[in-house]
Design a protein around this motif. Structure first.
Motif, short mmCIF file in Angstrom:
data_model
loop_
_atom_site.label_atom_id
_atom_site.label_comp_id
_atom_site.label_asym_id
_atom_site.label_seq_id
_atom_site.Cartn_x
_atom_site.Cartn_y
_atom_site.Cartn_z
N UNK A 31 -8.13 4.08 -10.27
CA UNK A 31 -7.94 3.24 -9.18
C UNK A 31 -9.09 2.24 -9.15
N UNK A 32 -8.56 0.97 -8.50
CA UNK A 32 -9.75 -0.05 -8.52
C UNK A 32 -9.70 -0.47 -7.36
N UNK A 33 -10.21 -1.90 -7.19
CA UNK A 33 -10.61 -2.79 -6.23
C UNK A 33 -9.04 -3.06 -5.24
N UNK A 34 -8.15 -3.42 -6.12
CA UNK A 34 -6.90 -3.87 -5.41
C UNK A 34 -6.37 -2.71 -4.36
N UNK A 35 -6.58 -1.59 -4.91
CA UNK A 35 -6.01 -0.16 -3.90
C UNK A 35 -6.88 0.01 -2.86
N UNK A 36 -8.20 -0.23 -3.26
CA UNK A 36 -9.15 -0.07 -2.32
C UNK A 36 -8.90 -1.04 -1.05
N UNK A 37 -8.68 -2.27 -1.55
CA UNK A 37 -8.60 -3.37 -0.60
C UNK A 37 -7.31 -3.42 0.22
N UNK A 38 -6.21 -2.90 -0.27
CA UNK A 38 -4.95 -2.64 0.30
C UNK A 38 -5.00 -1.27 1.36
N UNK A 39 -5.80 -0.28 1.02
CA UNK A 39 -6.16 0.80 1.85
C UNK A 39 -6.95 0.37 3.04
N UNK A 40 -7.80 -0.48 2.70
CA UNK A 40 -8.99 -0.90 3.84
C UNK A 40 -8.49 -1.52 4.73
N UNK A 41 -7.38 -2.56 4.36
CA UNK A 41 -6.61 -3.48 5.23
C UNK A 41 -5.68 -2.99 5.95
N UNK A 42 -4.87 -1.80 5.40
CA UNK A 42 -3.80 -1.12 6.21
C UNK A 42 -4.68 -0.47 7.46
N UNK A 43 -5.65 0.45 7.06
CA UNK A 43 -6.48 1.05 7.93
C UNK A 43 -7.04 0.06 9.08
N UNK A 44 -7.58 -1.15 8.77
CA UNK A 44 -7.96 -2.04 9.86
C UNK A 44 -6.86 -2.59 10.63
N UNK A 45 -5.53 -2.68 10.15
CA UNK A 45 -4.50 -3.26 10.94
C UNK A 45 -4.07 -2.02 11.98
#
Length: 95
Positions: A31-45
């Motif tokens: 798993x890479x940057x895309x999954x991390x970005x989506x997870x961090x963005x959802x947590x931020x929301x």
């Protein structure tokens, strides 16, 4: 009615995408940057205060004109020695 269905459908779909990315981060070694970005963005929301309402619709909200009047009166009382008894070190009921 249709707008509500669309909003709920979008929320479910985006939630599913978020959960997939979190599970990929947890269990897939590649798993890479895309999954991390989506997870961090959802947590931020999730930190957004979506339960808030505009001041005009809030129960008991004080308008800006009343807010200034309140503080002006508080400063007048403070300067005149009347006080409200709520300051640090003030005895309850004295003021």
């Amino acid at each position: 009615m249709a707008g509500r269905i669309v909003r709920r459908g979008a929320a479910v779909a985006l939630g599913a995408v978020w959960w997939c990315s979190v599970l990929r981060l947890a269990f897939v070694p590649g798993a890479g940057v895309l999954e991390g970005t989506i997870a961090a963005g959802g947590w931020g929301l999730s930190l957004l205060p979506v339960h808030c309402v505009p001041k005009s619709r809030a129960a008991g909200a004080v308008g800006s004109d009343r807010w200034w009047a309140y503080w002006r009166e508080a400063w007048r009382r403070r300067g005149s020695g009347q006080g409200n008894g709520e300051g640090p070190g003030a005895a309850p009921g004295v003021g």
